[in-house]
Design a protein around this motif. Structure first.
Motif, PDB file in Angstrom:
ATOM      1  N   ASP A 108      81.963  35.152  60.104  1.00  0.00           N
ATOM      2  CA  ASP A 108      81.091  34.209  59.392  1.00  0.00           C
ATOM      3  C   ASP A 108      81.208  32.802  59.967  1.00  0.00           C
ATOM      4  O   ASP A 108      82.315  32.281  60.131  1.00  0.00           O
ATOM      5  N   PRO A 109      80.072  32.164  60.275  1.00  0.00           N
ATOM      6  CA  PRO A 109      80.094  30.794  60.776  1.00  0.00           C
ATOM      7  C   PRO A 109      80.454  29.791  59.679  1.00  0.00           C
ATOM      8  O   PRO A 109      80.087  29.988  58.517  1.00  0.00           O
ATOM      9  N   VAL A 110      81.177  28.736  60.068  1.00  0.00           N
ATOM     10  CA  VAL A 110      81.532  27.666  59.129  1.00  0.00           C
ATOM     11  C   VAL A 110      81.339  26.322  59.822  1.00  0.00           C
ATOM     12  O   VAL A 110      81.640  26.179  61.010  1.00  0.00           O
ATOM     13  N   PRO A 111      80.818  25.321  59.093  1.00  0.00           N
ATOM     14  CA  PRO A 111      80.655  23.988  59.679  1.00  0.00           C
ATOM     15  C   PRO A 111      82.012  23.409  60.088  1.00  0.00           C
ATOM     16  O   PRO A 111      83.002  23.574  59.390  1.00  0.00           O
ATOM     17  N   ALA A 112      82.023  22.741  61.238  1.00  0.00           N
ATOM     18  CA  ALA A 112      83.239  22.101  61.740  1.00  0.00           C
ATOM     19  C   ALA A 112      82.836  20.843  62.496  1.00  0.00           C
ATOM     20  O   ALA A 112      82.350  20.925  63.612  1.00  0.00           O
ATOM     21  N   GLN A 113      82.990  19.709  61.867  1.00  0.00           N
ATOM     22  CA  GLN A 113      82.589  18.411  62.418  1.00  0.00           C
ATOM     23  C   GLN A 113      81.117  18.451  62.813  1.00  0.00           C
ATOM     24  O   GLN A 113      80.272  18.676  61.971  1.00  0.00           O
ATOM     25  N   GLY A 164      82.311  29.998  64.690  1.00  0.00           N
ATOM     26  CA  GLY A 164      82.247  31.382  64.235  1.00  0.00           C
ATOM     27  C   GLY A 164      82.660  32.272  65.386  1.00  0.00           C
ATOM     28  O   GLY A 164      83.447  31.874  66.240  1.00  0.00           O
ATOM     29  N   SER A 165      82.109  33.460  65.433  1.00  0.00           N
ATOM     30  CA  SER A 165      82.378  34.363  66.539  1.00  0.00           C
ATOM     31  C   SER A 165      81.142  35.218  66.758  1.00  0.00           C
ATOM     32  O   SER A 165      80.693  35.917  65.846  1.00  0.00           O
ATOM     33  N   TRP A 166      80.603  35.152  67.968  1.00  0.00           N
ATOM     34  CA  TRP A 166      79.439  35.948  68.338  1.00  0.00           C
ATOM     35  C   TRP A 166      79.723  36.616  69.675  1.00  0.00           C
ATOM     36  O   TRP A 166      80.513  36.135  70.471  1.00  0.00           O
ATOM     37  N   TYR A 167      79.053  37.736  69.930  1.00  0.00           N
ATOM     38  CA  TYR A 167      79.102  38.345  71.248  1.00  0.00           C
ATOM     39  C   TYR A 167      77.710  38.817  71.628  1.00  0.00           C
ATOM     40  O   TYR A 167      76.822  38.935  70.785  1.00  0.00           O
ATOM     41  N   LEU A 168      77.520  39.033  72.923  1.00  0.00           N
ATOM     42  CA  LEU A 168      76.217  39.366  73.476  1.00  0.00           C
ATOM     43  C   LEU A 168      76.228  40.768  74.060  1.00  0.00           C
ATOM     44  O   LEU A 168      77.182  41.167  74.731  1.00  0.00           O
ATOM     45  N   VAL A 169      75.148  41.487  73.815  1.00  0.00           N
ATOM     46  CA  VAL A 169      74.986  42.833  74.337  1.00  0.00           C
ATOM     47  C   VAL A 169      73.582  42.956  74.914  1.00  0.00           C
ATOM     48  O   VAL A 169      72.606  42.628  74.238  1.00  0.00           O
ATOM     49  N   ALA A 170      73.473  43.403  76.148  1.00  0.00           N
ATOM     50  CA  ALA A 170      72.168  43.705  76.738  1.00  0.00           C
ATOM     51  C   ALA A 170      71.846  45.156  76.390  1.00  0.00           C
ATOM     52  O   ALA A 170      72.687  46.043  76.538  1.00  0.00           O
ATOM     53  N   PHE A 171      70.625  45.391  75.915  1.00  0.00           N
ATOM     54  CA  PHE A 171      70.251  46.712  75.405  1.00  0.00           C
ATOM     55  C   PHE A 171      68.909  47.123  75.994  1.00  0.00           C
ATOM     56  O   PHE A 171      67.955  46.358  75.971  1.00  0.00           O
ATOM     57  N   GLU A 172      68.841  48.347  76.521  1.00  0.00           N
ATOM     58  CA  GLU A 172      67.584  48.890  77.026  1.00  0.00           C
ATOM     59  C   GLU A 172      66.986  49.809  75.971  1.00  0.00           C
ATOM     60  O   GLU A 172      67.507  50.903  75.725  1.00  0.00           O
ATOM     61  N   PRO A 173      65.899  49.397  75.325  1.00  0.00           N
ATOM     62  CA  PRO A 173      65.332  50.177  74.215  1.00  0.00           C
ATOM     63  C   PRO A 173      64.900  51.592  74.596  1.00  0.00           C
ATOM     64  O   PRO A 173      65.048  52.511  73.803  1.00  0.00           O
ATOM     65  N   THR A 201      81.211  28.779  69.208  1.00  0.00           N
ATOM     66  CA  THR A 201      80.427  27.734  68.547  1.00  0.00           C
ATOM     67  C   THR A 201      78.937  27.991  68.719  1.00  0.00           C
ATOM     68  O   THR A 201      78.519  28.678  69.664  1.00  0.00           O
ATOM     69  N   THR A 202      78.136  27.408  67.824  1.00  0.00           N
ATOM     70  CA  THR A 202      76.686  27.550  67.948  1.00  0.00           C
ATOM     71  C   THR A 202      76.192  26.864  69.224  1.00  0.00           C
ATOM     72  O   THR A 202      75.235  27.336  69.838  1.00  0.00           O
ATOM     73  N   THR A 203      76.866  25.807  69.638  1.00  0.00           N
ATOM     74  CA  THR A 203      76.487  25.143  70.887  1.00  0.00           C
ATOM     75  C   THR A 203      76.697  26.085  72.073  1.00  0.00           C
ATOM     76  O   THR A 203      75.832  26.217  72.940  1.00  0.00           O
ATOM     77  N   GLY A 204      77.831  26.756  72.100  1.00  0.00           N
ATOM     78  CA  GLY A 204      78.108  27.726  73.162  1.00  0.00           C
ATOM     79  C   GLY A 204      77.117  28.871  73.149  1.00  0.00           C
ATOM     80  O   GLY A 204      76.669  29.348  74.198  1.00  0.00           O
ATOM     81  N   LEU A 205      76.760  29.330  71.962  1.00  0.00           N
ATOM     82  CA  LEU A 205      75.801  30.427  71.828  1.00  0.00           C
ATOM     83  C   LEU A 205      74.424  29.995  72.319  1.00  0.00           C
ATOM     84  O   LEU A 205      73.751  30.721  73.053  1.00  0.00           O
ATOM     85  N   PHE A 206      74.012  28.800  71.929  1.00  0.00           N
ATOM     86  CA  PHE A 206      72.738  28.249  72.385  1.00  0.00           C
ATOM     87  C   PHE A 206      72.728  28.148  73.913  1.00  0.00           C
ATOM     88  O   PHE A 206      71.794  28.604  74.579  1.00  0.00           O
TER      89      PHE A 206
END
Length: 123
Positions: free
Chosen positions: A34-39, A44-53, A93-98
């Motif tokens: 779960d994401p939480v505001p920090a300054q 939070g914690s996110w990961y990326l997966v490439a998926f071929e439908p 972070t959301t910045t890193g994810l962006f």
């Protein structure tokens, strides 16, 4: 694709992932914590997966450093590389994810806002 971390068919760096997206794969952004505001950001914690439908194939995104290290270990021990040896690249972070999505060519970025939520981003 389910929300649980699974063993991948492939292991991808961001550059390799970008190529898959250009070939029509989707980018699944999975929230692992779960994401939480920090300054002035959100942590939070996110990961990326490439998926071929079409085929259901998918590849987890790892750092270039992880890929190099595991290839070197496999060569030294004389064993074959196994995708289960890798840890998903964790974005904190959301910045890193962006930034990761922008680096992949995604112009309408997605940020899942709760643990267990997966959102799909496309080129």
């Amino acid at each position: 694709m389910t929300n649980q971390v699974q063993v991948s068919n492939e292991v991808l760096t961001l550059d390799m992932c970008r190529e898959k997206l250009l070939d029509g794969w989707e980018l699944h952004v999975v929230c692992a914590e779960d994401p939480v505001p920090a300054q002035n950001t959100v942590r939070g914690s996110w990961y990326l997966v490439a998926f071929e439908p079409e085929t259901g194939r998918f590849g987890v995104v790892v750092t270039q450093r992880d890929l190099y290290r595991e290839r070197r270990r496999a060569e030294q021990s004389g064993r074959r590389l196994d995708p289960s040896d890798y840890t998903y690249k964790e974005i904190k972070t959301t910045t890193g994810l962006f930034n990761a999505q922008i680096d992949l060519g995604i112009t309408a970025t997605v940020i899942p806002g709760a643990k267990g939520i997966t959102m799909v981003a496309r080129l």
